[in-house]
Scaffold this motif. Sequence first.
Motif, short mmCIF file in Angstrom:
data_model
loop_
_atom_site.label_atom_id
_atom_site.label_comp_id
_atom_site.label_asym_id
_atom_site.label_seq_id
_atom_site.Cartn_x
_atom_site.Cartn_y
_atom_site.Cartn_z
N LEU A 144 0.83 -1.22 0.00
CA LEU A 144 0.00 0.00 0.00
C LEU A 144 0.86 1.27 0.00
O LEU A 144 0.41 2.33 -0.43
CB LEU A 144 -0.92 0.02 1.23
CG LEU A 144 -2.06 -0.99 1.23
CD1 LEU A 144 -2.67 -1.14 2.62
CD2 LEU A 144 -3.14 -0.56 0.24
N MET A 145 2.09 1.15 0.53
CA MET A 145 2.98 2.33 0.60
C MET A 145 4.24 2.02 -0.20
O MET A 145 5.35 2.08 0.32
CB MET A 145 3.36 2.63 2.05
CG MET A 145 2.19 2.87 2.96
SD MET A 145 2.62 3.78 4.44
CE MET A 145 3.81 2.70 5.23
N ARG A 146 4.04 1.69 -1.47
CA ARG A 146 5.15 1.26 -2.32
C ARG A 146 6.36 2.20 -2.19
O ARG A 146 6.21 3.42 -2.25
CB ARG A 146 4.70 1.24 -3.78
CG ARG A 146 5.10 -0.02 -4.46
CD ARG A 146 4.38 -0.24 -5.78
NE ARG A 146 3.42 0.77 -6.17
CZ ARG A 146 3.54 1.50 -7.29
NH1 ARG A 146 4.56 1.36 -8.07
NH2 ARG A 146 2.60 2.36 -7.61
N GLY A 147 7.54 1.61 -1.98
CA GLY A 147 8.77 2.40 -1.97
C GLY A 147 9.06 3.12 -0.66
O GLY A 147 10.02 3.86 -0.56
N HIS A 148 8.25 2.87 0.37
CA HIS A 148 8.49 3.62 1.61
C HIS A 148 9.72 3.08 2.35
O HIS A 148 10.11 1.92 2.17
CB HIS A 148 7.25 3.58 2.52
CG HIS A 148 7.18 2.36 3.39
ND1 HIS A 148 7.70 2.34 4.66
CD2 HIS A 148 6.66 1.13 3.17
CE1 HIS A 148 7.50 1.14 5.19
NE2 HIS A 148 6.87 0.40 4.30
N GLN A 149 10.32 3.93 3.14
CA GLN A 149 11.52 3.54 3.90
C GLN A 149 11.31 3.78 5.39
O GLN A 149 12.25 4.06 6.12
CB GLN A 149 12.71 4.41 3.45
CG GLN A 149 13.11 4.22 2.01
CD GLN A 149 13.69 2.83 1.77
OE1 GLN A 149 14.40 2.32 2.61
NE2 GLN A 149 13.37 2.23 0.64
N MET A 150 10.05 3.73 5.83
CA MET A 150 9.78 4.03 7.25
C MET A 150 9.87 2.76 8.08
O MET A 150 9.57 1.67 7.59
CB MET A 150 8.37 4.60 7.40
CG MET A 150 8.22 6.01 6.92
SD MET A 150 6.56 6.61 7.28
CE MET A 150 5.62 5.91 5.96
N LYS A 151 10.24 2.98 9.36
CA LYS A 151 10.17 1.85 10.30
C LYS A 151 8.84 1.99 11.03
O LYS A 151 8.71 2.82 11.93
CB LYS A 151 11.32 1.95 11.31
CG LYS A 151 12.65 1.55 10.75
CD LYS A 151 13.63 1.21 11.89
CE LYS A 151 14.93 0.71 11.35
NZ LYS A 151 15.70 1.77 10.67
N VAL A 152 7.85 1.23 10.57
CA VAL A 152 6.54 1.35 11.22
C VAL A 152 6.08 -0.01 11.70
O VAL A 152 6.45 -1.05 11.15
CB VAL A 152 5.47 1.96 10.28
CG1 VAL A 152 5.69 3.44 10.07
CG2 VAL A 152 5.42 1.23 8.96
N LYS A 153 5.24 0.03 12.71
CA LYS A 153 4.70 -1.21 13.26
C LYS A 153 3.51 -1.68 12.43
O LYS A 153 3.28 -2.87 12.27
CB LYS A 153 4.27 -0.93 14.70
CG LYS A 153 4.15 -2.15 15.48
CD LYS A 153 4.33 -2.01 16.95
CE LYS A 153 4.14 -3.37 17.57
NZ LYS A 153 4.84 -4.45 16.87
#
Length: 439
Positions: free
Chosen positions: A140-149
């Motif tokens: 759903l968040m293609r290409g994201h680099q976040m550290k999310v739970k």
Amino acid sequence: MPGPAVSAFHPDPSLPAKVDVIVIGGGIIGTSTALELAERGLSVLICEKGQIGAEQSSRNWGWVRLSMRDPREIPLMLEAVRIWEGLDVRLGRKTGYRKTGILFTTATQKSYDLHARWIRQLDPHQIECRMVEGKDLDQLMRGHQMKVKGALHTPMDGRAEPQWVAPAIAEGARDRGAKVITGCAVRSLDIQAGRVTGVVTERGRVACDAVVLAGGAWSRLFAGNAGIELPQLKTLNTVMRTTAIEGGPEASIWAKGFALRKREDGGYTVASGSENIVDIVPDSFRLGLRFLPAFMEERQSLRFRLSGRWREEAGQARRWAPDERTPFELCRILDPEPSQRILRQSWARARSAFPVLESAEIVQSWAGMIDVTPDAIPVISPVEELPGLLISTGFSGHGFGIGPAAGKLAADLVTGDTPLVDPTPFRLSRFSDGSRIHL
Ligand SMILES: Cc1cc2nc3c(=O)[nH]c(=O)nc-3n(C[C@H](O)[C@H](O)[C@H](O)COP(=O)(O)OP(=O)(O)OC[C@H]3O[C@@H](n4cnc5c(N)ncnc54)[C@H](O)[C@@H]3O)c2cc1C
């Protein structure tokens, strides 16, 4: 024109002498109310001191969301989604509305649990909304680099183009016979024998049977001059837009430090999702106690500051006679300065979360004053002490998405039709037992 460029709108040239209903304010709330009333065959006049949609209604992020709403607003928001779905066809104009989903990301277990718990609010309505993690979230968040739970995902949430919507609805109201006047402030109510019989504008008097006050951040000042206490403060939110890029996320995304939404022009509207500025003004002291619980709850996202607004608002008239110039004529468009620090920080965070944004440039930034009530839900309510006056304001940072249904509810309350939803949570009298000030 300051702020984002709102669609061109050509107002009517002159004021009518009498109409059934006068709507004060040409934002999404005023125009939606006028559309509904005109569709029911009433003669309606929108009086706008500046330009249609030039304040909050064009400056907002463009999120149309059910997710993370106050439960008291959910029935009205569900009606709003139904209206948005048919709005382009009904108006014969584009609003940019699309159901693209919204994701509220969470980085900690604590906020994950809070988001997951919120989903229960939708249990009675059978609406798809769930926590997503891992690969599902990455898709759903293609290409994201976040550290999310994880993230709260509501597929029926969507977006629309704020700069198009209020002008499109105003045109739709006009197609149905409404008159729309811009650059014309309403100075005061004309009250005879204890009820509203018209308004006095800077261009003269107009008679009517009912007035809807949809003045956004100005509603408290206007109501106060009529002796009505409306608790309302303002917070400032800073926004920017980018050039078009390929390959960015379709869903709107809220994350710590930034929020973004894809635009119809292929760019993104980016803002800080977690920082609002509160200017300390005289009303902060007049209303401080009432707002204290809200301030405490939102303390992590609010930055209080002393700025030039103190002097501006301290010097503002709070009472005037109908033949005097009013603060509404001295400020045609509320156009506060964006915070450069917030712009820098949220843009940096958005780019590090979505490297695809590296190829985008910021082409414009602006700020908007959000009008808030002590319990962060709007007032959509007749004023019991003043027959003929209905207030629809205080949408507390989420009036764009719910606006079309708020307009319908306000119209129901004016015409006496069965209300679209139970209006009890939105009544003005919840703030006091007697809302009339002794002048
Ligand atoms: C930066 C920002 C981001 C936001 N993001 C979102 C979002 O993503 N989703 C969402 O749902 N909501 C969002 N909101 C909130 C939303 O924009 C507002 O709740 C909504 O636009 C309020 O509409 P309104 O018509 O009440 O007010 P406004 O759009 O402010 O309109 C009020 C109008 O009344 C006019 N007026 C006032 N007094 C007078 C007078 N005496 N005579 C004549 N005219 C008068 C003003 O000139 C103004 O044009 C955001 C707001 C801001 C500022």
